[in-house]
Design a protein around this motif. Structure first.
Motif, PDB file in Angstrom:
ATOM      1  N   SER A   1      -7.857   8.619  -7.084  1.00  0.00           N
ATOM      2  CA  SER A   1      -7.803  10.079  -6.876  1.00  0.00           C
ATOM      3  C   SER A   1      -7.549  10.408  -5.430  1.00  0.00           C
ATOM      4  O   SER A   1      -6.767  11.306  -5.104  1.00  0.00           O
ATOM      5  CB  SER A   1      -9.114  10.739  -7.301  1.00  0.00           C
ATOM      6  N   HIS A   2      -8.228   9.680  -4.527  1.00  0.00           N
ATOM      7  CA  HIS A   2      -8.061   9.972  -3.105  1.00  0.00           C
ATOM      8  C   HIS A   2      -6.668   9.625  -2.620  1.00  0.00           C
ATOM      9  O   HIS A   2      -6.208  10.158  -1.613  1.00  0.00           O
ATOM     10  CB  HIS A   2      -9.099   9.215  -2.277  1.00  0.00           C
TER      11      HIS A   2
ATOM     12  N   HIS B   1      -2.541   0.232  -3.806  1.00  0.00           N
ATOM     13  CA  HIS B   1      -2.199   0.477  -2.410  1.00  0.00           C
ATOM     14  C   HIS B   1      -0.863  -0.149  -2.064  1.00  0.00           C
ATOM     15  O   HIS B   1       0.015   0.495  -1.480  1.00  0.00           O
ATOM     16  CB  HIS B   1      -3.311  -0.098  -1.526  1.00  0.00           C
ATOM     17  N   TYR B   2      -0.696  -1.417  -2.446  1.00  0.00           N
ATOM     18  CA  TYR B   2       0.561  -2.098  -2.137  1.00  0.00           C
ATOM     19  C   TYR B   2       1.732  -1.474  -2.886  1.00  0.00           C
ATOM     20  O   TYR B   2       2.828  -1.338  -2.339  1.00  0.00           O
ATOM     21  CB  TYR B   2       0.442  -3.593  -2.471  1.00  0.00           C
TER      22      TYR B   2
ATOM     23  N   TRP C   1       6.369   4.883  -0.313  1.00  0.00           N
ATOM     24  CA  TRP C   1       6.721   5.028   1.097  1.00  0.00           C
ATOM     25  C   TRP C   1       8.047   4.361   1.428  1.00  0.00           C
ATOM     26  O   TRP C   1       8.953   4.967   1.975  1.00  0.00           O
ATOM     27  CB  TRP C   1       5.594   4.450   1.960  1.00  0.00           C
TER      28      TRP C   1
ATOM     29  N   GLY D   1     -11.117   6.140  -6.241  1.00  0.00           N
ATOM     30  CA  GLY D   1     -10.238   5.537  -5.237  1.00  0.00           C
ATOM     31  C   GLY D   1      -8.790   5.955  -5.433  1.00  0.00           C
ATOM     32  O   GLY D   1      -8.104   6.321  -4.474  1.00  0.00           O
TER      33      GLY D   1
ATOM     34  N   ASN E   1      -6.664 -11.627  -7.029  1.00  0.00           N
ATOM     35  CA  ASN E   1      -5.954 -10.405  -6.726  1.00  0.00           C
ATOM     36  C   ASN E   1      -4.763 -10.258  -7.663  1.00  0.00           C
ATOM     37  O   ASN E   1      -4.438 -11.167  -8.433  1.00  0.00           O
ATOM     38  CB  ASN E   1      -5.515 -10.384  -5.262  1.00  0.00           C
ATOM     39  N   LEU E   2      -4.135  -9.102  -7.596  1.00  0.00           N
ATOM     40  CA  LEU E   2      -3.032  -8.793  -8.490  1.00  0.00           C
ATOM     41  C   LEU E   2      -1.700  -8.951  -7.784  1.00  0.00           C
ATOM     42  O   LEU E   2      -0.732  -8.254  -8.081  1.00  0.00           O
ATOM     43  CB  LEU E   2      -3.194  -7.362  -9.024  1.00  0.00           C
ATOM     44  N   LYS E   3      -1.650  -9.870  -6.817  1.00  0.00           N
ATOM     45  CA  LYS E   3      -0.410 -10.069  -6.064  1.00  0.00           C
ATOM     46  C   LYS E   3       0.778 -10.435  -6.954  1.00  0.00           C
ATOM     47  O   LYS E   3       1.856  -9.879  -6.777  1.00  0.00           O
ATOM     48  CB  LYS E   3      -0.642 -11.155  -5.007  1.00  0.00           C
TER      49      LYS E   3
ATOM     50  N   PHE F   1       2.038  -7.278  -8.470  1.00  0.00           N
ATOM     51  CA  PHE F   1       2.733  -6.454  -7.481  1.00  0.00           C
ATOM     52  C   PHE F   1       4.122  -6.998  -7.206  1.00  0.00           C
ATOM     53  O   PHE F   1       5.098  -6.251  -7.067  1.00  0.00           O
ATOM     54  CB  PHE F   1       1.916  -6.389  -6.182  1.00  0.00           C
TER      55      PHE F   1
ATOM     56  N   VAL G   1     -11.893  -3.209  -6.579  1.00  0.00           N
ATOM     57  CA  VAL G   1     -11.245  -3.244  -5.262  1.00  0.00           C
ATOM     58  C   VAL G   1      -9.902  -3.945  -5.357  1.00  0.00           C
ATOM     59  O   VAL G   1      -8.927  -3.538  -4.712  1.00  0.00           O
ATOM     60  CB  VAL G   1     -12.160  -3.935  -4.227  1.00  0.00           C
TER      61      VAL G   1
ATOM     62  N   ARG H   1       1.941   1.615  -3.742  1.00  0.00           N
ATOM     63  CA  ARG H   1       2.203   2.894  -3.074  1.00  0.00           C
ATOM     64  C   ARG H   1       2.997   2.673  -1.796  1.00  0.00           C
ATOM     65  O   ARG H   1       3.938   3.403  -1.480  1.00  0.00           O
ATOM     66  CB  ARG H   1       0.870   3.582  -2.775  1.00  0.00           C
ATOM     67  N   ALA H   2       2.628   1.640  -1.059  1.00  0.00           N
ATOM     68  CA  ALA H   2       3.335   1.372   0.192  1.00  0.00           C
ATOM     69  C   ALA H   2       4.790   1.015  -0.083  1.00  0.00           C
ATOM     70  O   ALA H   2       5.693   1.430   0.655  1.00  0.00           O
ATOM     71  CB  ALA H   2       2.651   0.236   0.947  1.00  0.00           C
TER      72      ALA H   2
ATOM     73  N   ASP I   1      -6.367  -2.361  -4.384  1.00  0.00           N
ATOM     74  CA  ASP I   1      -5.427  -3.004  -3.459  1.00  0.00           C
ATOM     75  C   ASP I   1      -4.035  -3.074  -4.072  1.00  0.00           C
ATOM     76  O   ASP I   1      -3.028  -2.855  -3.391  1.00  0.00           O
ATOM     77  CB  ASP I   1      -5.907  -4.422  -3.116  1.00  0.00           C
ATOM     78  N   PHE I   2      -3.976  -3.368  -5.378  1.00  0.00           N
ATOM     79  CA  PHE I   2      -2.680  -3.422  -6.067  1.00  0.00           C
ATOM     80  C   PHE I   2      -1.996  -2.053  -6.002  1.00  0.00           C
ATOM     81  O   PHE I   2      -0.806  -1.954  -5.664  1.00  0.00           O
ATOM     82  CB  PHE I   2      -2.911  -3.860  -7.520  1.00  0.00           C
TER      83      PHE I   2
END
Lengths: 266, 268
Positions: free
Chosen positions: A201-202, A164-165, A172, A199, A114-116, A119, A157, A167-168, A161-162
Motif C-alpha cells: 500500500s505504501h 520493490h525490484y 521506473w 507494505g 528470495n524471489l530473485k 524477478f 519481506v 517497481r524499480a 523485496d520482489f
C-alpha cells in the motif's frame, strides 16, 4: 474492461498514466473482477503484458477475457502476453533440469530465500526487444495474487523485496505499470499478510479495495469499492482523494453506483 | 512549524500511514534544511532519485547528496556499483566526515531499514549518529547532526516503534479526517547538562534558601542512626574502666522479686 470503472478512474486505454503501481485488495469478497478488468484494459492499450497468474488457470482467464473482448491465446501467440501459469509450472520445478533457475524455484528450497528468479523472469519477459520497431506501447506487470506466495512459505519481506525490484525495473526504468492483487485477511489475524498489504500500500499510487457489505450478502449489491489515490506527482495537487462506490457484477460488465443508490432500491 | 521541528536536532521521527503519507513533509523539512545552508544527505530506499528530487529547485538540489538504495538495494544485479556496507555503512561514512558544519540526514525510509536490519543494530546506529555532537575528547568539533526518519506505522509492532520513539527528540504523527491532514507533534526536552541546571528554589511562595550559618549547622549535624567511623571504633574497642550500665530499680509493695534465674532449666 469495464467502461464504468474507467470513468470512475478517469482513464482510458489510450491515455493511461505510466510508471504507476496499482494495488487491488479484497476483503470478505472476491476482487478478481478487477484483475480481469486490468488485463483486458492493458491488452486493449497495446501494452506488453507479463501476467504472473498464481491463482487460476490460463483457460479461466481466457474464458473471462473473451467476455470482455480480448483473446488471451492470440495475445500469447503474438508475443503481447507472457503468461506464467503458476498452477502448471509449479509441477515443472520438480521435473525440469537444473540449468537455469525456474521462476518458482523457491518451492524447492527448504527455507524459501528470495524471489530473485521470479524477478528475473519478469525482467526478461518485459525487457524491450532491441533492433525491432516498438510494437507495444509500454510494459505492464500483473500479479494474481501475492498472498499465494505467503501461503507457499515465502516471507513477507522477501515478497516486498520482489515488488520493490519489479517497481524499480517496470515502473521506473521501463516506465510501465504494475497491478498487484493482495487479499486482506480482515478479521483473521495474519501478521505476515498485514505487513505485505501495508507494505505494498505504501508503495502504490492507486489502491482499489473491494469489500463485502457489512450487512452480508445481497442479490443486487455485490459489494463496495473504495478508491484511494496516493502519491500525487505534483505536491500542490489535491492529495489523497478517496471515493467509495457500490457495485453489481453482471455477466459482461460491472455497474457502479453511489452508496444507497442501487437501481433495485430506487 | 518546520523551524521548531528542526531546532532540537537529534532524531526527528515522522510517523505516517497509508492514508496520510509523510514523504511530502520529509521533503519540506529537507528543503528547509537546505535553505538554511546545511548539507543534506538522503538515504533513498523507497523512491527513485528523480522522484525524490521532484519539486526542488536547482539550488536546493545542488545541496542534496542522494545515496541510491532504490535501484539495487540487495545487490541482485551483482555489479560493482553497489555501495559497500549497505545503508548503515553509508550512514557511518557520512558521520565520519571531516568538515564541521551542521548536517541533516534524511532516512527514506526507516521502515525499509527496520524490515531489513535487526532493530537493535538500527537503534544503536541511530543513537551513535544523533549523539555524535555530544561526544567529548574529540579533537575536531563536529557540527549538529539532525536525522529525519520516515516511519510507516502499520508495518511494525509496538516494540520497534516504541524503541525508535524513545530515541527520537521530536515525533510527528500524521493523521487527519475527511481530506484535512493534521500533524501531532511531540517534543522531548533534551537532557540538561549539569551546568545548566535550573534552580528549583526560585519562583516559590515560601523560602527554601539557607543562610550561611544555617548551612553550616546543617552540614555538621550528625544523624542519630548514622554509622560513622567514630561510633564504629567506640563499639570495637570498649574503653577500659567504663562501667557496664546500671539499672536502678525501687521495688514497690506489690512486686514479687525472685533472684533465681528463670531460664536456668533451659537446655540450649
Amino acid at each position: 474492461m469495464f467502461v464504468e470503472l474507467n470513468n470512475l478512474l478517469n482513464t482510458t486505454p489510450d491515455r493511461a498514466e505510466q510508471g504507476k503501481l496499482t494495488l487491488l485488495c479484497d476483503a470478505k469478497t472476491d476482487g478478481s473482477f478487477l484483475v480481469h478488468h486490468f488485463l483486458s484494459f492493458y491488452l486493449k492499450a497495446n501494452c506488453k503484458v507479463c501476467f504472473v497468474a498464481l491463482f487460476q488457470s490460463f483457460s479461466h482467464y481466457n474464458i473471462v477475457g473473451q467476455k470482455l473482448g480480448v483473446n488471451l491465446t492470440v495475445a500469447r501467440e503474438r508475443g503481447q502476453l507472457v503468461f506464467l501459469e503458476g498452477l502448471k509450472s509449479a509441477v515443472d520445478v520438480f521435473f525440469q533440469t537444473q540449468e537455469e533457475p525456474h521462476p518458482l524455484q523457491f518451492l524447492r528450497e527448504a527455507n524459501a530465500g528470495n524471489l530473485k528468479p521470479l524477478f528475473e523472469f519478469v525482467r526478461e519477459a518485459l525487457k524491450p526487444v532491441d533492433g525491432g520497431e516498438a510494437r507495444w506501447t509500454y510494459p505492464v506487470l500483473l500479479v494474481d495474487d501475492l498472498s499465494v506466495l505467503l501461503s507457499l512459505g515465502v516471507g513477507a519481506v522477501a515478497v516486498l523485496d520482489f515488488i520493490h525490484y519489479c517497481r524499480a525495473t517496470v515502473c521506473w526504468e521501463l516506465k510501465g505499470n504494475m497491478v498487484i492483487l493482495v487479499h486482506d485477511s480482515g478479521d483473521v489475524e495474519d501478521e505476515e499478510n498485514d505487513i505485505l498489504l501495508n507494505g505494498v500500500s505504501h508503495q502504490s499510487h492507486l489502491i482499489l479495495r473491494a469489500e463485502g457489505l457489512a450487512t452480508g450478502f445481497c442479490r443486487d449489491v455485490h459489494g463496495q469499492l473504495r478508491i484511494l489515490w496516493r502519491r500525487p506527482s505534483q505536491p500542490t495537487a489535491q492529495r489523497d482523494q478517496s471515493l467509495t462506490y457500490q457495485y453489481k457484477i453482471q455477466d459482461k460488465s460491472v455497474s457502479f453506483f453511489a452508496k444507497g443508490m442501487s437501481p433495485a432500491v430506487l | 512549524m518546520l523551524d521548531s521541528l528542526l531546532s532540537l536536532g537529534g532524531l526527528v521521527l515522522l510517523r505516517d500511514s497509508v492514508e496520510w503519507e509523510g514523504r511530502s513533509l520529509l521533503k519540506a523539512l529537507v528543503k528547509k534544511s537546505a535553505l538554511c545552508g546545511e548539507q543534506v544527505h538522503i538515504l533513498g530506499c523507497e523512491v527513485s532519485e528523480e522522484e525524490f528530487r521532484e519539486g526542488f529547485d536547482s539550488d536546493i538540489n545542488n545541496r542534496l547528496v542522494y545515496h541510491d538504495f532504490f535501484r539495487d538495494p540487495l545487490n541482485w544485479s551483482k555489479t560493482e556499483e553497489a555501495l559497500p556496507g549497505g545503508p548503515l555503512g553509508a550512514l557511518r561514512a557520512i558521520c565520519k566526515r571531516t568538515d564541521p558544519g551542521p548536517v541533516t540526514i534524511a532516512l527514506d525510509s526507516l521502515s525499509w531499514l527496520l524490515l531489513h536490519l535487526p532493530c537493535t543494530t538500527l537503534c544503536q546506529a541511530l543513537h551513535a549518529v544523533s549523539h555524535q555532537d555530544s561526544c567529548p575528547g574529540d579533537s575536531s568539533p563536529v557540527g549538529k547532526v539532525s536525522v529525519l526518519g520516515l516511519l510507516h506505522e502499520e508495518l511494525h509492532g509496538p516494540g520497534p516503534v516504541g524503541a525508535l520513539s524513545s530515541l527520537a527528540q521530536t515525533e510527528v504523527t500524521l493523521g487527519g479526517t475527511k481530506g484535512q491532514a493534521s500533524a501531532h507533534i511531540l517534543c522531548r526536552r533534551p537532557r540538561q547538562r549539569p551546568t545548566d541546571q535550573v534552580d528549583p528554589t526560585t519562583h516559590l511562595t515560601f523560602n527554601l534558601h539557607l543562610s550561611k550559618k544555617e548551612r553550616e549547622a546543617r552540614d555538621s549535624l550528625i544523624l542519630p542512626f548514622q554509622f560513622s567511623s567514630e561510633k564504629q571504633q567506640a563499639l570495637l574497642r570498649p574503653r577500659p574502666g567504663q562501667a557496664t550500665s546500671h539499672i536502678f530499680y525501687e521495688p514497690d509493695a506489690y512486686d514479687d522479686l525472685d533472684q533465681e534465674d528463670p531460664d536456668d532449666d533451659l537446655d540450649i
